[in-house]
Design a protein around this motif. Structure first.
Motif, PDB file in Angstrom:
ATOM      1  N   ASP A 125       0.844  -1.198   0.000  1.00  0.00           N
ATOM      2  CA  ASP A 125       0.000   0.000   0.000  1.00  0.00           C
ATOM      3  C   ASP A 125       0.882   1.251   0.000  1.00  0.00           C
ATOM      4  N   PRO A 126       0.885   2.036  -1.088  1.00  0.00           N
ATOM      5  CA  PRO A 126       1.746   3.226  -1.130  1.00  0.00           C
ATOM      6  C   PRO A 126       1.482   4.204   0.010  1.00  0.00           C
ATOM      7  N   VAL A 127       0.228   4.281   0.463  1.00  0.00           N
ATOM      8  CA  VAL A 127      -0.091   5.199   1.568  1.00  0.00           C
ATOM      9  C   VAL A 127       0.614   4.766   2.838  1.00  0.00           C
ATOM     10  N   ASP A 128       0.582   3.465   3.132  1.00  0.00           N
ATOM     11  CA  ASP A 128       1.264   2.992   4.338  1.00  0.00           C
ATOM     12  C   ASP A 128       2.772   3.022   4.170  1.00  0.00           C
ATOM     13  N   VAL A 129       3.262   2.813   2.945  1.00  0.00           N
ATOM     14  CA  VAL A 129       4.701   2.952   2.701  1.00  0.00           C
ATOM     15  C   VAL A 129       5.172   4.332   3.123  1.00  0.00           C
ATOM     16  N   GLU A 130       4.424   5.357   2.704  1.00  0.00           N
ATOM     17  CA  GLU A 130       4.827   6.721   3.055  1.00  0.00           C
ATOM     18  C   GLU A 130       4.828   6.928   4.565  1.00  0.00           C
ATOM     19  N   ARG A 131       3.885   6.312   5.258  1.00  0.00           N
ATOM     20  CA  ARG A 131       3.852   6.417   6.716  1.00  0.00           C
ATOM     21  C   ARG A 131       5.068   5.769   7.361  1.00  0.00           C
ATOM     22  N   LYS A 132       5.625   4.754   6.700  1.00  0.00           N
ATOM     23  CA  LYS A 132       6.718   3.985   7.289  1.00  0.00           C
ATOM     24  C   LYS A 132       8.104   4.525   6.940  1.00  0.00           C
ATOM     25  N   LEU A 133       8.163   5.563   6.130  1.00  0.00           N
ATOM     26  CA  LEU A 133       9.458   6.113   5.749  1.00  0.00           C
ATOM     27  C   LEU A 133      10.106   6.851   6.916  1.00  0.00           C
ATOM     28  N   SER A 134      11.420   6.844   6.926  1.00  0.00           N
ATOM     29  CA  SER A 134      12.196   7.583   7.924  1.00  0.00           C
ATOM     30  C   SER A 134      13.417   8.175   7.233  1.00  0.00           C
ATOM     31  N   PRO A 135      14.183   8.990   7.918  1.00  0.00           N
ATOM     32  CA  PRO A 135      15.415   9.517   7.299  1.00  0.00           C
ATOM     33  C   PRO A 135      16.398   8.421   6.923  1.00  0.00           C
ATOM     34  N   HIS A 136      16.200   7.215   7.428  1.00  0.00           N
ATOM     35  CA  HIS A 136      17.138   6.122   7.162  1.00  0.00           C
ATOM     36  C   HIS A 136      16.658   5.197   6.047  1.00  0.00           C
ATOM     37  N   THR A 137      15.468   5.445   5.510  1.00  0.00           N
ATOM     38  CA  THR A 137      14.943   4.612   4.436  1.00  0.00           C
ATOM     39  C   THR A 137      15.754   4.826   3.163  1.00  0.00           C
ATOM     40  N   LYS A 138      16.152   3.714   2.533  1.00  0.00           N
ATOM     41  CA  LYS A 138      16.921   3.805   1.296  1.00  0.00           C
ATOM     42  C   LYS A 138      16.231   3.128   0.115  1.00  0.00           C
ATOM     43  N   ALA A 139      15.267   2.252   0.401  1.00  0.00           N
ATOM     44  CA  ALA A 139      14.647   1.517  -0.716  1.00  0.00           C
ATOM     45  C   ALA A 139      13.261   1.026  -0.336  1.00  0.00           C
ATOM     46  N   ILE A 140      12.450   0.792  -1.375  1.00  0.00           N
ATOM     47  CA  ILE A 140      11.128   0.182  -1.259  1.00  0.00           C
ATOM     48  C   ILE A 140      11.145  -1.076  -2.118  1.00  0.00           C
ATOM     49  N   VAL A 141      10.563  -2.163  -1.613  1.00  0.00           N
ATOM     50  CA  VAL A 141      10.489  -3.405  -2.386  1.00  0.00           C
ATOM     51  C   VAL A 141       9.027  -3.765  -2.632  1.00  0.00           C
ATOM     52  N   PRO A 142       8.442  -3.296  -3.726  1.00  0.00           N
ATOM     53  CA  PRO A 142       7.097  -3.766  -4.093  1.00  0.00           C
ATOM     54  C   PRO A 142       7.179  -5.199  -4.594  1.00  0.00           C
ATOM     55  N   VAL A 143       6.248  -6.037  -4.153  1.00  0.00           N
ATOM     56  CA  VAL A 143       6.206  -7.436  -4.582  1.00  0.00           C
ATOM     57  C   VAL A 143       4.943  -7.639  -5.412  1.00  0.00           C
ATOM     58  N   HIS A 144       5.112  -8.140  -6.608  1.00  0.00           N
ATOM     59  CA  HIS A 144       3.986  -8.364  -7.514  1.00  0.00           C
ATOM     60  C   HIS A 144       3.374  -9.727  -7.175  1.00  0.00           C
ATOM     61  N   MET A 145       2.532  -9.728  -6.131  1.00  0.00           N
ATOM     62  CA  MET A 145       2.062 -10.970  -5.537  1.00  0.00           C
ATOM     63  C   MET A 145       1.009 -11.678  -6.377  1.00  0.00           C
ATOM     64  N   ARG A 146       1.114 -13.006  -6.353  1.00  0.00           N
ATOM     65  CA  ARG A 146       0.149 -13.865  -7.040  1.00  0.00           C
ATOM     66  C   ARG A 146      -0.102 -13.407  -8.466  1.00  0.00           C
ATOM     67  N   GLY A 147       0.985 -12.963  -9.119  1.00  0.00           N
ATOM     68  CA  GLY A 147       0.906 -12.655 -10.531  1.00  0.00           C
ATOM     69  C   GLY A 147       0.368 -11.302 -10.912  1.00  0.00           C
ATOM     70  N   ALA A 148       0.102 -10.433  -9.920  1.00  0.00           N
ATOM     71  CA  ALA A 148      -0.500  -9.125 -10.220  1.00  0.00           C
ATOM     72  C   ALA A 148       0.449  -7.993  -9.843  1.00  0.00           C
ATOM     73  N   PRO A 149       0.544  -6.975 -10.700  1.00  0.00           N
ATOM     74  CA  PRO A 149       1.494  -5.885 -10.436  1.00  0.00           C
ATOM     75  C   PRO A 149       1.080  -4.995  -9.283  1.00  0.00           C
ATOM     76  N   ALA A 150       2.081  -4.504  -8.563  1.00  0.00           N
ATOM     77  CA  ALA A 150       1.861  -3.493  -7.532  1.00  0.00           C
ATOM     78  C   ALA A 150       1.608  -2.143  -8.204  1.00  0.00           C
ATOM     79  N   ARG A 151       1.252  -1.150  -7.399  1.00  0.00           N
ATOM     80  CA  ARG A 151       0.957   0.192  -7.934  1.00  0.00           C
ATOM     81  C   ARG A 151       2.265   0.934  -8.203  1.00  0.00           C
ATOM     82  N   MET A 152       2.888   0.572  -9.315  1.00  0.00           N
ATOM     83  CA  MET A 152       4.218   1.096  -9.603  1.00  0.00           C
ATOM     84  C   MET A 152       4.203   2.579  -9.925  1.00  0.00           C
ATOM     85  N   ASP A 153       3.072   3.130 -10.355  1.00  0.00           N
ATOM     86  CA  ASP A 153       3.022   4.571 -10.618  1.00  0.00           C
ATOM     87  C   ASP A 153       3.165   5.359  -9.323  1.00  0.00           C
TER      88      ASP A 153
END
Length: 419
Positions: A125-153
């Motif tokens: 969930d991009p919204v929760d990803v943003e909530r979880k960011l900190s000054p130490h965050t360096k990367a995000i790993v979206p997983v295209h689960m069960r054959g369906a793409p994540a919200r890459m935009d």
């Protein structure tokens, strides 16, 4: 229902008569060449490496400048993270629904995973990803689960705004796309798996993809301590590596599988869409089907819907099994399970991470990290609620038309009786 319905081993199902001769010929050629190792063989040979041939073909298929063949999907994740320069003191955001290796790969390079919720697409969930960011965050790993793409935009936009890397975990979605772009080519790097249950398989294997020559260079050095001289790295630029190479035998089988990926995708998508059309028309007002971020980009290996209550999912799945429908719950626990069953796709089952266990007495990557990160078992309630209510139906590329009709009828009947 007539005839046993095959379960979801898309790549493995095609390692049969229609592929056997080509695969056997490819492996036989490698054995006869006496070159089972990608750099050399027993006798001098002009034959180029099968692993190198696979890398070139795979990069072309995905649309990246570089690809690196490794021995597993987990190795692909670890090498990609190393290629991106992720290490101690860094944080990497991963979804709460993925195979545990997505998180443990972060630990393997000395960084700290931070877990974010998935939404009703069952991707991060991009919204929760943003909530979880900190000054130490360096990367995000979206997983295209069960054959369906994540919200890459949304994820790409967030990463650009914050100066973060994006590593796509494409283990379960080889051949998929998002808004016309192949998965594994959208982020800074992609990681693929060729384990038995995947779209392409040689039993094991993996691939790193990237458009960035420096990411590829670093990943190649990490995956093989002997790689630097083979890729033209000067001695004073070498970085320490491991041994995560792919063998020529695995590469030979995967080259055959790559050649039939498009036909497999076509068969899966045709059957999945036929099943979905029938069930959405019949049950669309009564159950919630998994939201797809790009219906044209999913690979079609599964149909997933959510019931109003986990107890309904618990009751319905055995009834579907009696009707020969290959269905399962996405997360289950309790007295009815085998004593040794643990579903490592779900956050609550990641005991080594939740308890912050490490191989060293020093506390691993959490020791000395700039901030304290813990993993309460109830930290991802949205994800766990979705998983407990979800029913997953395998879609096989081998399904006949009459079997699709029978599955749709059986699912519709069972769900309607239960609601």
């Amino acid at each position: 229902m007539k005839g046993r319905i095959p379960r979801m081993f898309p790549g493995g199902l095609r390692v049969a008569e229609d592929e056997e001769e080509a695969a056997v010929d490819a492996v036989r050629e490698v054995i006869r060449s006496k070159r089972l190792f990608r750099y050399y063989g027993v006798v001098p040979s002009l034959r180029h490496s099968r692993a190198r041939e696979l890398e070139t073909a795979f990069a072309r298929r995905v649309g990246t400048a570089h690809a690196l063949a490794v021995n597993s999907g987990t190795s692909a994740l670890v090498c990609a993270l190393a290629g991106l320069g992720i290490g101690p003191g860094d944080e990497v955001v991963v979804p709460a629904y993925t195979w545990i290796s997505t998180a443990t790969a972060v630990l393997a390079v000395g960084a700290v995973p931070v877990v974010a919720e998935v939404d009703d697409s069952l991707t991060i969930d991009p919204v929760d990803v943003e909530r979880k960011l900190s000054p130490h965050t360096k990367a995000i790993v979206p997983v295209h689960m069960r054959g369906a793409p994540a919200r890459m935009d949304a994820l790409s936009e967030l990463a650009r705004a914050r100066g973060l890397h994006v590593l796509e975990d494409v283990a379960q979605a080889a051949g998929g796309s998002f808004q016309g772009r192949p998965l594994g080519s959208i982020g800074d790097a992609g990681a693929f798996s060729f384990q038995m249950s995947k779209m392409m398989t040689a039993g094991e294997g993996g691939m790193v993809t990237t458009k960035d020559p420096m990411v590829h260079r670093r990943a190649a050095m990490y995956h093989d301590s002997a790689a630097p001289p083979n890729i033209g790295v000067a001695a004073d630029e070498w970085l320490p590596g491991l041994n995560l190479r792919m063998s020529e035998l695995h590469a030979a089988v995967l080259l055959v599988q790559l050649g039939r990926l498009d036909s497999l995708l076509s068969d899966l998508r045709t059957r999945k869409r036929a099943l979905e059309e029938r069930l959405v028309g019949r049950l669309g007002e009564r159950v919630a089907f998994r939201r797809l971020t790009d219906p044209d980009g999913e690979i079609g290996i599964a149909l997933i819907f959510f019931l109003p209550d986990p107890r309904l999912a618990e009751r319905i799945v055995p009834e579907l099994a009696e009707q020969n429908v290959p269905a399962s719950r996405l997360y289950q626990e309790g007295k009815h399970l085998p004593h040794d069953y643990v579903d490592l796709h779900a956050y609550e089952a990641w005991t080594p991470l939740l308890d912050r266990r490490t191989w060293s007495p020093g506390g691993g990557p959490w020791s000395g990290h700039p901030r304290r990160i813990e993993y309460p078992r109830d930290a991802c309630p949205v994800t766990m609620d979705l998983l407990r209510r979800a029913v997953h139906v395998d879609v096989s590329p081998e399904l006949r038309h009459d079997q699709v009709e029978q599955m749709a009828s059986a699912i519709g009947d069972v769900v309607e009786r239960s609601l």
